[in-house]
Scaffold this active site. Structure first.
Site, PDB file in Angstrom:
ATOM      1  N   PRO A 115       3.309 -40.279  15.952  1.00 32.63           N
ATOM      2  CA  PRO A 115       3.688 -39.487  17.116  1.00 32.63           C
ATOM      3  C   PRO A 115       5.188 -39.226  17.228  1.00 32.63           C
ATOM      4  O   PRO A 115       5.604 -38.339  17.963  1.00 32.63           O
ATOM      5  CB  PRO A 115       3.185 -40.327  18.293  1.00 32.63           C
ATOM      6  N   CYS A 116       5.984 -39.984  16.518  1.00 34.30           N
ATOM      7  CA  CYS A 116       7.445 -39.819  16.624  1.00 34.30           C
ATOM      8  C   CYS A 116       7.886 -38.415  16.208  1.00 34.30           C
ATOM      9  O   CYS A 116       8.675 -37.784  16.885  1.00 34.30           O
ATOM     10  CB  CYS A 116       8.159 -40.860  15.770  1.00 34.30           C
ATOM     11  N   HIS A 117       7.374 -37.957  15.059  1.00 29.08           N
ATOM     12  CA  HIS A 117       7.801 -36.648  14.564  1.00 29.08           C
ATOM     13  C   HIS A 117       6.635 -35.761  14.159  1.00 29.08           C
ATOM     14  O   HIS A 117       6.834 -34.694  13.591  1.00 29.08           O
ATOM     15  CB  HIS A 117       8.772 -36.816  13.396  1.00 29.08           C
ATOM     16  N   GLY A 118       5.401 -36.218  14.409  1.00 30.49           N
ATOM     17  CA  GLY A 118       4.230 -35.366  14.210  1.00 30.49           C
ATOM     18  C   GLY A 118       3.692 -35.294  12.798  1.00 30.49           C
ATOM     19  O   GLY A 118       3.178 -34.250  12.393  1.00 30.49           O
ATOM     20  N   PRO A 173       6.598 -33.529   9.058  1.00 29.44           N
ATOM     21  CA  PRO A 173       7.814 -33.635   8.244  1.00 29.44           C
ATOM     22  C   PRO A 173       7.800 -34.699   7.143  1.00 29.44           C
ATOM     23  O   PRO A 173       8.672 -34.708   6.287  1.00 29.44           O
ATOM     24  CB  PRO A 173       8.885 -33.978   9.278  1.00 29.44           C
TER      25      PRO A 173
END
Length: 198
Positions: A161-164, A177
């Site tokens: 969830p931090c950067h998807g 990413p």
């Protein structure tokens, strides 16, 4: 040796014996002093104990996953259902963002097929068991998807969830990413239900 170092019959003298004995004694003494100094640089027992971890998988029901710690990193172990295995096998390599398996049990250049990802140190694939280092390859976050009921992203595997970043049921990056698939640690099955990681 010169002729003055030898007795009249060509044999070494008593002085030669004393020099050789003294040098051998000095070498043994130096070894006795250096051994503890060298030995203290070896890892201690607690570090060696952390280098491997045995996990009993008999209590993990099909469709569930557990998280264990190995060398300070989380390791995800998922007992996949036949449907999850088939779904992971159906993905074409051309669809993958990272086509390399990232399996420490293989040479490192194999394609990210499901079979290459579930292959342990013995070279044998254990299809139901997916074993991955649970660290997102983007910035080192810990993806969600180990516990029952957690969000597993768009591909049913893990979601960071931090950067998807979205990982599928074989730990392969599919969206987001993260540049690489989740890593497969070195492991081998000691019995049908016990795996040794490391």
């Amino acid at each position: 040796m010169t002729t003055s170092d030898m007795s009249d019959d060509g044999e070494p003298t008593r002085r030669d014996f004393i020099h050789i004995f003294g040098a051998a004694t000095a070498a043994a003494g130096a070894g006795a002093v250096l051994w503890p100094l060298v030995h203290q640089m070896n890892p201690d027992a607690s570090v060696l104990a952390l280098s491997t971890k045995e996990v009993d998988l008999s209590a993990v029901p099909e469709g569930q996953a557990i998280k264990v710690m190995w060398q300070g990193k989380p390791v995800f172990i998922r007992h996949r259902t036949p449907a999850e295995i088939e779904e992971a096998k159906s993905v074409a390599i051309a669809q993958l963002k990272d086509p390399v398996a990232r399996n420490a049990n293989l040479s490192g250049t194999e394609e990210a097929t499901d079979e290459n990802i579930v292959t342990g140190a013995s070279g044998e694939a254990h299809e139901p068991w997916l074993i991955l280092v649970g660290v997102c390859t983007h910035l080192g976050c810990i993806p969600l998807g180990t516990s029952a009921g957690e969000s597993r992203g768009d591909f049913g595997g893990w979601f960071c969830p931090c950067h998807g970043s979205h990982y599928d049921l074989a730990g392969r990056i599919r969206k987001g990413p993260a540049p690489e698939n989740l890593l497969v640690p070195p492991y081998q099955f000691v019995t049908d239900t016990v795996v040794k990681i490391g």
